[in-house]
Design an enzyme around this catalytic site. Sequence first.
Site, PDB file in Angstrom:
ATOM      1  N   LYS A 137      -8.855  -3.502  -7.735  1.00  0.00           N
ATOM      2  CA  LYS A 137      -7.543  -3.991  -7.336  1.00  0.00           C
ATOM      3  C   LYS A 137      -7.603  -4.678  -5.970  1.00  0.00           C
ATOM      4  O   LYS A 137      -6.863  -5.637  -5.713  1.00  0.00           O
ATOM      5  CB  LYS A 137      -6.528  -2.847  -7.334  1.00  0.00           C
TER       6      LYS A 137
ATOM      7  N   TYR B  99     -11.954   1.578 -10.091  1.00  0.00           N
ATOM      8  CA  TYR B  99     -10.582   1.092 -10.215  1.00  0.00           C
ATOM      9  C   TYR B  99     -10.013   0.566  -8.897  1.00  0.00           C
ATOM     10  O   TYR B  99      -9.519  -0.576  -8.826  1.00  0.00           O
ATOM     11  CB  TYR B  99      -9.678   2.203 -10.745  1.00  0.00           C
TER      12      TYR B  99
END
Length: 241
Positions: free
Chosen positions: A168, A164
């Site tokens: 980003k 994750y």
Amino acid sequence: MNEQTIALVTGANKGIGYEIAAGLGALGWRVGVGARDAERGEAAVAKLRAADVDAFVVPLDVTEDASVAAAVALVEERAGRLDVLVNNAGITGSAAQQPTTVDVTTVRTAVETNVIGVIRVTNAMLPLLRRSPSPRIVNMSSSVGSLTKQSTPGAETGPIAVAYAPSKTFLNAVTVQYAKELRDTNILINAGCPGYCATDLNGFRGVRTPEQGAAIALRLATLPDDGPTGGFFDDEGEVPW
């Protein structure tokens, strides 16, 4: 703008995405509610319409070319152009994201949605955005995507998440590349950090409400023509890369 402003928010049937759609609708905008599950999208649209928001559902799976193409056709049919695209749809991936033991499929899946999905949707929607007098693109990122924060001893950046968090960071880098290519156009593109919001992505452990998290998207979606592009912002200002 003299005409009604048209926006599309991906992943907008719940959480931060829904609040972004509600906030833009409260400005009098017409809002496409992107939703992978069309039934949930219809439910969100019904709720928005009950609050006097001019909303319509856009069935949209950002990982599927055919779904994105159909979404473009629908937005063109319903609105004829697009003024604002908010790339909000995203996933965290599985809980087990220690880099030494992670299933690489978890990383691949996060990147497919959080990065490639954004590229796929953005490129497909660009012809409609180019019809707008003041087009804006907002990519919803996260503070965990900041390499500065991740590498600062003692900084609070959440658990180790090799899928994750880097997805980003990747999204932030992609945002910069778009801004470089589009700098001689009237398209402004920026990344926004909503903060740690209580949503189902984190088991509702966040300390901010989805409505608070939506605020940065609303600000970046309504930037003036001389506003910034290629930046990373939260409610307090610029976030370090």
